[in-house]
Design a protein around this motif. Structure first.
Motif, PDB file in Angstrom:
ATOM      1  N   TRP A   1      -9.808  19.405  -0.810  1.00 43.68           N
ATOM      2  CA  TRP A   1     -11.073  18.716  -1.023  1.00 43.68           C
ATOM      3  C   TRP A   1     -11.957  19.641  -1.858  1.00 43.68           C
ATOM      4  O   TRP A   1     -12.333  20.722  -1.417  1.00 43.68           O
ATOM      5  CB  TRP A   1     -11.758  18.410   0.305  1.00 43.68           C
ATOM      6  N   PHE A   2     -12.246  19.239  -3.081  1.00 47.37           N
ATOM      7  CA  PHE A   2     -13.044  20.043  -3.991  1.00 47.37           C
ATOM      8  C   PHE A   2     -14.401  19.385  -4.219  1.00 47.37           C
ATOM      9  O   PHE A   2     -14.471  18.182  -4.501  1.00 47.37           O
ATOM     10  CB  PHE A   2     -12.354  20.180  -5.353  1.00 47.37           C
ATOM     11  N   ILE A   3     -15.463  20.165  -4.099  1.00 52.65           N
ATOM     12  CA  ILE A   3     -16.792  19.735  -4.529  1.00 52.65           C
ATOM     13  C   ILE A   3     -17.205  20.651  -5.676  1.00 52.65           C
ATOM     14  O   ILE A   3     -17.303  21.876  -5.496  1.00 52.65           O
ATOM     15  CB  ILE A   3     -17.825  19.813  -3.389  1.00 52.65           C
ATOM     16  N   LEU A   4     -17.412  20.077  -6.841  1.00 53.14           N
ATOM     17  CA  LEU A   4     -17.810  20.841  -8.021  1.00 53.14           C
ATOM     18  C   LEU A   4     -19.266  20.555  -8.349  1.00 53.14           C
ATOM     19  O   LEU A   4     -19.699  19.397  -8.320  1.00 53.14           O
ATOM     20  CB  LEU A   4     -16.948  20.470  -9.227  1.00 53.14           C
ATOM     21  N   ASP A   5     -20.008  21.589  -8.665  1.00 56.51           N
ATOM     22  CA  ASP A   5     -21.379  21.384  -9.100  1.00 56.51           C
ATOM     23  C   ASP A   5     -21.389  20.695 -10.461  1.00 56.51           C
ATOM     24  O   ASP A   5     -20.481  20.896 -11.284  1.00 56.51           O
ATOM     25  CB  ASP A   5     -22.094  22.730  -9.197  1.00 56.51           C
TER      26      ASP A   5
ATOM     27  N   VAL B   1      -5.507  15.135  -3.062  1.00 61.24           N
ATOM     28  CA  VAL B   1      -6.707  15.782  -3.585  1.00 61.24           C
ATOM     29  C   VAL B   1      -7.885  14.816  -3.549  1.00 61.24           C
ATOM     30  O   VAL B   1      -7.769  13.663  -3.979  1.00 61.24           O
ATOM     31  CB  VAL B   1      -6.496  16.265  -5.040  1.00 61.24           C
ATOM     32  N   THR B   2      -9.017  15.293  -3.032  1.00 61.98           N
ATOM     33  CA  THR B   2     -10.275  14.566  -3.126  1.00 61.98           C
ATOM     34  C   THR B   2     -11.220  15.423  -3.961  1.00 61.98           C
ATOM     35  O   THR B   2     -11.385  16.623  -3.680  1.00 61.98           O
ATOM     36  CB  THR B   2     -10.900  14.303  -1.750  1.00 61.98           C
ATOM     37  N   LEU B   3     -11.818  14.812  -4.976  1.00 62.80           N
ATOM     38  CA  LEU B   3     -12.678  15.546  -5.900  1.00 62.80           C
ATOM     39  C   LEU B   3     -14.047  14.877  -5.955  1.00 62.80           C
ATOM     40  O   LEU B   3     -14.154  13.677  -6.217  1.00 62.80           O
ATOM     41  CB  LEU B   3     -12.032  15.564  -7.290  1.00 62.80           C
ATOM     42  N   GLN B   4     -15.080  15.656  -5.686  1.00 67.34           N
ATOM     43  CA  GLN B   4     -16.446  15.161  -5.754  1.00 67.34           C
ATOM     44  C   GLN B   4     -17.285  16.063  -6.646  1.00 67.34           C
ATOM     45  O   GLN B   4     -16.992  17.260  -6.779  1.00 67.34           O
ATOM     46  CB  GLN B   4     -17.093  15.116  -4.359  1.00 67.34           C
TER      47      GLN B   4
END
Length: 284
Positions: A161-165, A195-198
């Motif tokens: 789980w990725f959180i990108l600015d 994969v979850t990308l936000q």
């Protein structure tokens, strides 16, 4: 004022530390300064210093030169494969060991996460972070980063789980063409089922992780560790009460971020903008 005290070495820690300690031991036994040894080896003094203190791994070709200089009959050549395998400084090794065991890996970062970077993007980022490093050091760092990605794309991967600015989609790293390729890789990663990308938009305002990154690793058995990293250092957190606080911070970031679908749309718009900006470069 007290005289200069060389940094203590710890050969018992690892093969890389032993490699560096042997350089210092033999160098001092021969009455050689680091400057003189660098001249004999025709090697960068700064790079040699980092190898001696185990901050950098030895590059190909150095072991043969050391064996010749000290008459050690292949000692460094035999140590080299083991020292080279240890890709990370001591302070990162436990985190990396745990990362290879994690069943779930969650993270927030202000730039594109290392597991999602293209080779070209990684090279520019790593060179910017170590502007005085040699070409071999940069290549080693790039290779180590790309190797971390193998588990993401391998069989039976963990849940990511990725959180990108949003800054990671706006700041131009390298040039528009490089950024276009990086946005394409992000879109592809977002389609992977594990994969979850936000994206955390600028509109979310100030938050707990400004200026750094946060990683949560869920290990077999259900325990979780946290890892916080700034531009020059990192901290592994294993105490359950402190990890629980970092979990709460991350959950809040997740709630403030765009949905995966909205995030893909924002990345697609960034891709279009970089593709348009890259066209003049292609015509040159």
């Amino acid at each position: 004022m007290p005289g200069f005290q060389p940094r203590p070495l710890h050969p018992e820690r690892s093969a890389r530390d032993l490699y560096g300690a042997e350089i210092r031991r033999l160098r001092e036994a021969a009455g050689m300064s680091l400057t003189r040894l660098a001249e004999v080896l025709q090697f960068s003094k700064a790079h040699l210093s980092r190898i001696e203190t185990a901050e950098s791994p030895p590059p190909p070709g150095l072991s043969e030169k050391l064996d010749a200089a000290f008459g050690t009959g292949g000692t460094f050549l035999r140590l080299y494969p083991l020292a080279r395998l240890e890709q990370y400084p001591d302070r990162y090794r436990r985190f990396m060991d745990l990362a290879t065991q994690a069943m779930v890996r969650e993270g927030y970062s202000e730039t594109v996460h290392g597991l999602l970077q293209t080779r070209a993007f990684a090279e520019v980022i790593l060179r910017a972070g170590a502007p005085f490093a040699s070409e071999d050091e940069i290549e080693h760092k790039v290779a180590a980063r790309l190797k971390q990605q193998e588990r993401l794309h391998g069989p039976n991967p963990p849940r990511y789980w990725f959180i990108l600015d949003e800054a990671s989609l706006r700041r131009i790293v390298g040039n528009p063409r490089l950024m276009r390729d990086q946005m394409q890789q992000l879109l592809q990663a977002g389609t992977l089922r594990h994969v979850t990308l936000q994206v955390l938009p600028f509109s979310a305002g100030a938050h707990s992780e400004l200026g750094g990154s946060l990683t949560l690793l869920t290990l077999p058995g259900g325990s979780t560790v946290a890892y916080e990293e700034g531009s020059r250092n990192g901290l592994l957190i294993e105490k359950s009460d402190i990890v629980a606080k970092r979990r709460a911070y991350y959950d809040l970031l997740r709630a403030q971020a765009l949905s995966p679908r909205e995030s893909q749309a924002m990345i697609s718009k960034a891709l279009e903008a970089f593709d348009h900006a890259a066209q003049p470069l292609a015509e040159e």
